[in-house]
Write an enzyme that holds these catalytic residues in place. Structure first.
Site, short mmCIF file in Angstrom:
data_model
loop_
_atom_site.label_atom_id
_atom_site.label_comp_id
_atom_site.label_asym_id
_atom_site.label_seq_id
_atom_site.Cartn_x
_atom_site.Cartn_y
_atom_site.Cartn_z
N SER A 117 49.50 27.26 33.94
CA SER A 117 48.53 27.07 32.69
C SER A 117 49.52 26.41 31.84
O SER A 117 50.93 26.36 31.28
CB SER A 117 47.62 27.52 32.35
OG SER A 117 47.21 27.49 30.99
N TYR B 54 46.07 36.08 27.42
CA TYR B 54 46.36 35.20 29.00
C TYR B 54 47.53 34.15 28.79
O TYR B 54 48.61 34.34 29.91
CB TYR B 54 45.20 34.42 28.43
CG TYR B 54 44.65 32.80 29.47
CD1 TYR B 54 44.11 33.44 30.44
CD2 TYR B 54 44.79 31.40 28.99
CE1 TYR B 54 44.26 32.46 31.79
CE2 TYR B 54 44.92 30.54 30.24
CZ TYR B 54 44.70 30.97 31.60
OH TYR B 54 43.79 30.43 32.70
P1 NDP Z 1 37.22 29.42 38.59
O1 NDP Z 1 36.34 30.65 37.55
O2 NDP Z 1 36.59 28.35 38.59
O3 NDP Z 1 38.17 30.29 39.57
C1 NDP Z 1 38.69 31.45 39.81
C2 NDP Z 1 38.40 31.85 41.23
O4 NDP Z 1 38.77 32.98 41.25
C3 NDP Z 1 37.32 32.26 42.06
O5 NDP Z 1 37.86 31.40 42.73
C4 NDP Z 1 37.31 34.14 41.77
O6 NDP Z 1 36.07 34.27 42.82
C5 NDP Z 1 38.50 34.00 41.75
N1 NDP Z 1 38.72 35.18 41.48
C6 NDP Z 1 38.65 35.86 40.74
N2 NDP Z 1 38.96 37.00 40.94
C7 NDP Z 1 39.00 38.19 41.94
C8 NDP Z 1 39.26 38.75 42.85
N3 NDP Z 1 39.37 39.78 41.75
N4 NDP Z 1 40.28 38.14 43.72
C9 NDP Z 1 39.70 37.56 44.41
N5 NDP Z 1 40.01 36.38 43.76
C10 NDP Z 1 38.93 36.53 42.42
O7 NDP Z 1 38.19 29.02 37.71
P2 NDP Z 1 39.67 27.91 37.48
O8 NDP Z 1 39.80 27.30 39.18
O9 NDP Z 1 39.53 26.97 36.28
O10 NDP Z 1 41.13 28.70 37.50
C11 NDP Z 1 41.68 29.14 38.89
C12 NDP Z 1 43.28 29.37 38.26
O11 NDP Z 1 43.02 28.18 36.90
C13 NDP Z 1 43.47 30.60 37.96
O12 NDP Z 1 44.39 31.42 37.64
C14 NDP Z 1 43.35 29.93 36.00
O13 NDP Z 1 43.71 30.88 34.86
C15 NDP Z 1 43.68 28.59 36.16
N6 NDP Z 1 43.76 27.13 35.20
C16 NDP Z 1 42.57 26.92 34.65
C17 NDP Z 1 42.85 26.51 33.93
C18 NDP Z 1 40.89 25.34 33.56
O14 NDP Z 1 40.95 24.67 32.34
N7 NDP Z 1 39.88 25.85 34.40
C19 NDP Z 1 43.25 26.05 33.10
C20 NDP Z 1 44.93 26.99 33.06
C21 NDP Z 1 45.06 27.14 34.31
P3 NDP Z 1 35.16 34.99 43.11
O15 NDP Z 1 34.54 35.49 41.82
O16 NDP Z 1 35.13 34.84 44.28
O17 NDP Z 1 35.64 36.36 43.24
#
Ligand code: NDP
Length: 253
Positions: A149, A162
């Site tokens: 990030s 975070y």
């Molecule tokens: P989302 O919340 O849309 O996606 C997060 C994903 O992580 C979901 O598919 C969720 O699936 C999965 N997940 C969470 N916990 C678990 C677990 N215990 N086991 C398996 N899967 C898990 O967020 P983003 O797409 O935005 O985030 C993706 C990445 O990008 C993250 O690492 C975030 O920190 C990073 N990021 C995002 C930014 C933003 O502005 N959106 C900015 C910078 C970085 P499920 O709940 O089905 O398990």
């Protein structure tokens, strides 16, 4: 399906929404067989259905990768089901922001578990397979990409834990890069700015408004913008290692 990644296999964690979902689609469009991993099976089945309808190959892997055994078993399921593993995208994560003094420590534990420990568990289980792919495949290279990030580059008040997790995966990735580069396993981080996903919906009541205020009225990135960065890294020739890509929304500070 043809494409620059034809014949390769990719695992994308957190593929049930947001950046992971877009990344899985992007890699599948380049011809990779894609294993889509998360806890919400219904979402994964829907995504896999779309990839298959487009002529691609998809494997649904339901797992909670904060559990080391599930993470290791998930990686083995991919290799058993799809025959190999060339690309891993450590994407699953949560962002539970708020000042340190007010934070329920359970939120810190959740962030450390998914943003850090799960990355370690998946990486450890995947490395032998990535090494084999880099040795045996026609491309003779493999990729391990972690979604960090901008908070992994700049720490700001309200983001302490975070940021800790995202700085942490950056440090881990750089050290690991040096350990495996001679085997042509490329290690990279992608650092998104503000992306329009479900991420900010998981914060506590009262903080959603403060995040919205921080983001303001800028046009946010789309998940596909980050998927493009991942595809760019993976599709380079083996002589090229793109180790880091920072992608901010153009109006973002
Ligand atoms: P989302 O919340 O849309 O996606 C997060 C994903 O992580 C979901 O598919 C969720 O699936 C999965 N997940 C969470 N916990 C678990 C677990 N215990 N086991 C398996 N899967 C898990 O967020 P983003 O797409 O935005 O985030 C993706 C990445 O990008 C993250 O690492 C975030 O920190 C990073 N990021 C995002 C930014 C933003 O502005 N959106 C900015 C910078 C970085 P499920 O709940 O089905 O398990």
């Amino acid at each position: 399906m043809s494409g620059r990644l034809h014949g390769t296999v990719a695992l994308v964690t957190g593929a049930s929404s947001g950046i992971g979902e877009a990344t899985a689609r992007g890699l599948a469009e380049e011809g990779a067989a894609v294993a889509v991993l998360a806890r919400r099976r219904d979402r994964l089945e829907e995504l896999a259905g779309t990839i298959r309808a487009g002529g691609g190959t998809a494997l649904v892997v339901e797992a909670d990768i904060t559990d080391q055994q599930q993470a290791a078993a998930a990686v083995e399921r991919v290799v058993t089901g799809l025959g190999r593993l060339d690309t891993v995208v450590n994407n699953a994560g949560v962002m539970l922001v708020g000042p340190v003094s007010d934070a329920p420590t359970e939120e810190w534990e959740r962030m450390l578990a998914i943003n850090v420990q799960a990355v370690l568990y998946v990486t450890k289980a995947a490395l032998p397979h990535l090494r084999s792919a880099a040795e045996d495949s026609p491309r003779r290279v493999a990729d391990l990409i972690t979604i960090s990030s901008t908070a992994g580059r700049v720490a700001r008040g309200g983001n302490a834990v975070y940021s800790l997790t995202k700085f942490g995966v950056g440090a881990f990735s750089e050290a690991l890069r040096q350990e495996v580069m001679q085997q042509h396993v490329r290690v990279s981080v992608v650092e998104p700015g503000t992306v329009d996903t479900e991420l900010s919906t998981h914060v506590r009541d009262g903080l959603r408004e403060s995040i919205a205020r921080q983001v303001g009225s800028i046009e946010r990135l789309r998940p596909e913008d980050i998927a493009d960065a991942v595809t760019y890294i993976v599709t380079r020739d083996r002589r090229v290692a793109v180790n880091e890509i920072l992608v901010r929304a153009s109006e973002q500070t």
